[in-house]
Design an enzyme around this catalytic site. Structure first.
Site, PDB file in Angstrom:
ATOM      1  N   GLY A  20    -105.192   4.789 -32.450  1.00  0.00           N
ATOM      2  CA  GLY A  20    -105.590   5.264 -31.119  1.00  0.00           C
ATOM      3  C   GLY A  20    -106.070   6.700 -31.174  1.00  0.00           C
ATOM      4  O   GLY A  20    -105.727   7.524 -30.333  1.00  0.00           O
ATOM      5  N   ALA A  21    -106.913   6.984 -32.188  1.00  0.00           N
ATOM      6  CA  ALA A  21    -107.329   8.381 -32.414  1.00  0.00           C
ATOM      7  C   ALA A  21    -108.635   8.735 -31.715  1.00  0.00           C
ATOM      8  O   ALA A  21    -109.138   9.842 -31.885  1.00  0.00           O
ATOM      9  CB  ALA A  21    -107.455   8.632 -33.918  1.00  0.00           C
ATOM     10  N   ASN A  22    -109.179   7.812 -30.910  1.00  0.00           N
ATOM     11  CA  ASN A  22    -110.471   8.134 -30.282  1.00  0.00           C
ATOM     12  C   ASN A  22    -110.323   8.977 -29.024  1.00  0.00           C
ATOM     13  O   ASN A  22    -111.306   9.518 -28.518  1.00  0.00           O
ATOM     14  CB  ASN A  22    -111.245   6.848 -29.959  1.00  0.00           C
ATOM     15  CG  ASN A  22    -110.445   5.897 -29.079  1.00  0.00           C
ATOM     16  OD1 ASN A  22    -109.577   5.205 -29.586  1.00  0.00           O
ATOM     17  ND2 ASN A  22    -110.732   5.865 -27.789  1.00  0.00           N
ATOM     18  N   ILE A  25    -103.862  12.033 -27.121  1.00  0.00           N
ATOM     19  CA  ILE A  25    -103.026  12.698 -28.133  1.00  0.00           C
ATOM     20  C   ILE A  25    -103.514  12.360 -29.542  1.00  0.00           C
ATOM     21  O   ILE A  25    -103.509  13.207 -30.441  1.00  0.00           O
ATOM     22  CB  ILE A  25    -101.545  12.266 -27.956  1.00  0.00           C
ATOM     23  CG1 ILE A  25    -101.032  12.693 -26.569  1.00  0.00           C
ATOM     24  CG2 ILE A  25    -100.664  12.858 -29.056  1.00  0.00           C
ATOM     25  CD1 ILE A  25     -99.720  12.042 -26.156  1.00  0.00           C
ATOM     26  N   GLY A  26    -103.983  11.125 -29.714  1.00  0.00           N
ATOM     27  CA  GLY A  26    -104.463  10.694 -31.029  1.00  0.00           C
ATOM     28  C   GLY A  26    -105.668  11.502 -31.477  1.00  0.00           C
ATOM     29  O   GLY A  26    -105.748  11.948 -32.627  1.00  0.00           O
ATOM     30  N   SER A 155     -91.644   7.804 -25.902  1.00  0.00           N
ATOM     31  CA  SER A 155     -91.604   8.513 -24.620  1.00  0.00           C
ATOM     32  C   SER A 155     -90.166   8.630 -24.158  1.00  0.00           C
ATOM     33  O   SER A 155     -89.337   7.749 -24.413  1.00  0.00           O
ATOM     34  CB  SER A 155     -92.412   7.740 -23.580  1.00  0.00           C
ATOM     35  OG  SER A 155     -92.113   8.227 -22.294  1.00  0.00           O
ATOM     36  N   TYR A 192     -93.403  -0.960 -20.326  1.00  0.00           N
ATOM     37  CA  TYR A 192     -93.700   0.297 -21.035  1.00  0.00           C
ATOM     38  C   TYR A 192     -92.409   0.951 -21.537  1.00  0.00           C
ATOM     39  O   TYR A 192     -92.321   1.355 -22.700  1.00  0.00           O
ATOM     40  CB  TYR A 192     -94.463   1.249 -20.110  1.00  0.00           C
ATOM     41  CG  TYR A 192     -94.897   2.528 -20.791  1.00  0.00           C
ATOM     42  CD1 TYR A 192     -95.963   2.524 -21.687  1.00  0.00           C
ATOM     43  CD2 TYR A 192     -94.244   3.730 -20.550  1.00  0.00           C
ATOM     44  CE1 TYR A 192     -96.366   3.701 -22.332  1.00  0.00           C
ATOM     45  CE2 TYR A 192     -94.643   4.912 -21.189  1.00  0.00           C
ATOM     46  CZ  TYR A 192     -95.703   4.887 -22.070  1.00  0.00           C
ATOM     47  OH  TYR A 192     -96.098   6.041 -22.710  1.00  0.00           O
TER      48      TYR A 192
HETATM   49  N1  NAP Z   1     -99.756  10.969 -21.867  1.00  0.00           N
HETATM   50  C1  NAP Z   1     -98.450  11.004 -21.690  1.00  0.00           C
HETATM   51  O1  NAP Z   1     -97.942  11.591 -20.708  1.00  0.00           O
HETATM   52  C2  NAP Z   1     -97.532  10.335 -22.662  1.00  0.00           C
HETATM   53  C3  NAP Z   1     -96.153  10.548 -22.519  1.00  0.00           C
HETATM   54  C4  NAP Z   1     -95.282   9.938 -23.416  1.00  0.00           C
HETATM   55  C5  NAP Z   1     -95.792   9.143 -24.428  1.00  0.00           C
HETATM   56  N2  NAP Z   1     -97.136   8.932 -24.539  1.00  0.00           N
HETATM   57  C6  NAP Z   1     -97.612   8.082 -25.631  1.00  0.00           C
HETATM   58  O2  NAP Z   1     -98.615   8.765 -26.346  1.00  0.00           O
HETATM   59  C7  NAP Z   1     -99.419   7.816 -27.052  1.00  0.00           C
HETATM   60  C8  NAP Z   1    -100.894   8.181 -26.882  1.00  0.00           C
HETATM   61  O3  NAP Z   1    -101.221   7.993 -25.514  1.00  0.00           O
HETATM   62  P1  NAP Z   1    -102.187   8.968 -24.713  1.00  0.00           P
HETATM   63  O4  NAP Z   1    -101.391   9.555 -23.621  1.00  0.00           O
HETATM   64  O5  NAP Z   1    -102.924   9.844 -25.638  1.00  0.00           O
HETATM   65  O6  NAP Z   1    -103.141   7.868 -24.009  1.00  0.00           O
HETATM   66  P2  NAP Z   1    -104.685   7.518 -24.224  1.00  0.00           P
HETATM   67  O7  NAP Z   1    -105.504   8.735 -24.022  1.00  0.00           O
HETATM   68  O8  NAP Z   1    -104.926   6.345 -23.329  1.00  0.00           O
HETATM   69  O9  NAP Z   1    -104.754   7.072 -25.755  1.00  0.00           O
HETATM   70  C9  NAP Z   1    -104.227   5.847 -26.158  1.00  0.00           C
HETATM   71  C10 NAP Z   1    -104.954   5.372 -27.384  1.00  0.00           C
HETATM   72  O10 NAP Z   1    -104.392   4.094 -27.740  1.00  0.00           O
HETATM   73  C11 NAP Z   1    -105.475   3.214 -27.982  1.00  0.00           C
HETATM   74  N3  NAP Z   1    -105.159   1.806 -27.831  1.00  0.00           N
HETATM   75  C12 NAP Z   1    -104.811   1.134 -26.730  1.00  0.00           C
HETATM   76  N4  NAP Z   1    -104.703  -0.165 -26.994  1.00  0.00           N
HETATM   77  C13 NAP Z   1    -105.012  -0.331 -28.308  1.00  0.00           C
HETATM   78  C14 NAP Z   1    -105.112  -1.436 -29.172  1.00  0.00           C
HETATM   79  N5  NAP Z   1    -104.947  -2.685 -28.744  1.00  0.00           N
HETATM   80  N6  NAP Z   1    -105.412  -1.216 -30.467  1.00  0.00           N
HETATM   81  C15 NAP Z   1    -105.646   0.029 -30.926  1.00  0.00           C
HETATM   82  N7  NAP Z   1    -105.594   1.115 -30.141  1.00  0.00           N
HETATM   83  C16 NAP Z   1    -105.285   0.927 -28.848  1.00  0.00           C
HETATM   84  C17 NAP Z   1    -106.551   3.628 -26.983  1.00  0.00           C
HETATM   85  O11 NAP Z   1    -107.800   3.098 -27.354  1.00  0.00           O
HETATM   86  P3  NAP Z   1    -108.966   2.866 -26.239  1.00  0.00           P
HETATM   87  O12 NAP Z   1    -109.447   4.220 -25.839  1.00  0.00           O
HETATM   88  O13 NAP Z   1    -109.990   2.042 -26.925  1.00  0.00           O
HETATM   89  O14 NAP Z   1    -108.317   2.138 -25.097  1.00  0.00           O
HETATM   90  C18 NAP Z   1    -106.445   5.132 -27.138  1.00  0.00           C
HETATM   91  O15 NAP Z   1    -107.153   5.544 -28.268  1.00  0.00           O
HETATM   92  C19 NAP Z   1     -99.046   6.446 -26.499  1.00  0.00           C
HETATM   93  O16 NAP Z   1     -98.186   5.806 -27.407  1.00  0.00           O
HETATM   94  C20 NAP Z   1     -98.299   6.781 -25.220  1.00  0.00           C
HETATM   95  O17 NAP Z   1     -97.369   5.785 -24.880  1.00  0.00           O
HETATM   96  C21 NAP Z   1     -98.018   9.530 -23.675  1.00  0.00           C
END
Ligand code: NAP
Length: 319
Positions: A20-22, A25-26, A155, A192
């Protein structure tokens, strides 16, 4: 090549896989790891979004070494294909960041290609298989270079005692209803929270099973980061509220920046003080306690066994 020479060679081309690096956080982690000189493999589900991320990284960091390899964690076949393609590069693996995640909170119950509830399927089961398929690579690096690391993004919502965790349904591993498919039991928030609890249980169990191999595994809560795409399906009232309240919430320390999320990953992935540290939960660069249930070894082993069965792990790959 002598071992030390081989090790030096590996060190000068340290390789990191980030799921999920696109975006979010990734992407931020990929940027920091690339700046640190890592060879970064962006494991993303969309070719367009993955390649766009590579372009943005190359613009920001002209000498970045990064590569997109398709990996849809909602498909066991895609995960196997990712691993095959990664192996074909001949690269070693120093750091695996199990970062990708989603919530279907505003959508409803979805299933992966293999029929798993989407949130548990992507956040936990997909990473469970991916990690197993890359374990020999990590162990080899640890043998040659002294260590290799697995980082899991979880989380605080996994903890029913935490502020967000106690609001609404509470995380719990109900093995009779892990997929929340019993009539009337599905809740996106619960799915979640449960998936994030599974992330912590997995981290601790993997650390126990890898003890003595030089491969460590730690997880972390990045803080609430409103600027990622995790909330992409939330309605405009949530987005408007975040836009208006963000400066205040940031001032109170209630929300974090994307940079904070990326720095947490790079800290856990590279900080020398963490060499040998395994099976821990981190927040804000400090080791913290996770939920009571996350420390239950019986729950962890049961989840492990069920996960092995669900992803059809062959006997030779079991650890
Ligand atoms: N943001 C917060 O407040 C927060 C808090 C606690 C934990 N987290 C955790 O942090 C991590 C990163 O989330 P983020 O907040 O950076 O959200 P984000 O911007 O939505 O990034 C999530 C990434 O996961 C990818 N993904 C989703 N489904 C996938 C699949 N089937 N196969 C491969 N990749 C997939 C997405 O790809 P696409 O762009 O193609 O959908 C995107 O690259 C997650 O595990 C989330 O639960 C976030």
């Amino acid at each position: 090549m002598a071992l030390s020479e081989h090790c030096h060679e590996l060190h000068s081309h340290r390789v990191c896989v980030i799921t999920g690096a696109n975006t979010g956080i990734g992407f931020e982690s990929a940027k920091i790891m690339a700046e640190m000189g890592y060879d970064v493999i962006l494991a993303c589900r969309s070719k367009t979004r993955g390649e766009d991320a590579i372009r943005r990284l190359n613009t920001m960091i002209p000498d970045a070494r990064c590569q997109f390899i398709k990996c849809d964690l909602a498909s066991l076949e895609s995960i196997q294909n990712f691993v095959d393609e990664f192996h074909a590069t001949g690269k070693p693996l120093h750091v695996l960041c199990n970062n990708a995640g989603l919530t279907t909170q505003m959508i409803g119950r979805l299933e992966t290609d293999d029929g798993f509830e989407m949130t548990m399927g992507v956040n936990h089961l997909g990473h469970f298989l991916l990690t197993h398929l890359l374990l020999d690579d990590l162990k080899r690096t640890a043998k040659d270079c002294g260590e290799a690391r697995v980082i899991v993004t979880t989380s605080k919502l996994h903890d029913p005692e935490s502020m967000g965790g106690r609001k609404g349904p509470k995380a719990h591993m109900d093995f009779q209803n892990l997929q929340l498919d019993k009539q009337g039991t599905f809740s996106g928030v619960l799915a979640y929270k449960n998936a994030k609890l599974a992330n912590v249980l997995f981290t601790y169990e993997l650390a126990r099973r890898l003890h003595g191999t030089g491969v460590t595994c730690n997880c972390f809560h990045p803080g609430f980061i409103a600027t990622t795409e995790l909330f992409r399906h939330f309605g405009w009232p949530f987005k408007a509220m975040m836009y208006l309240l963000s400066p205040l919430l940031r001032w109170f320390g209630a929300i974090r920046s994307l940079q904070h999320g990326g720095e947490m990953v790079s800290f856990l992935a590279t900080d020398p003080s963490l060499k040998g540290v395994s099976g821990k939960y981190f927040e804000n660069f400090r080791e913290e306690s996770s939920s009571t249930e996350s420390y239950d070894e019986n729950v962890a082993t049961k989840l492990w066994k069920i996960s092995e069965e669900l992803v059809k792990l062959e006997d030779k790959r079991k650890i």
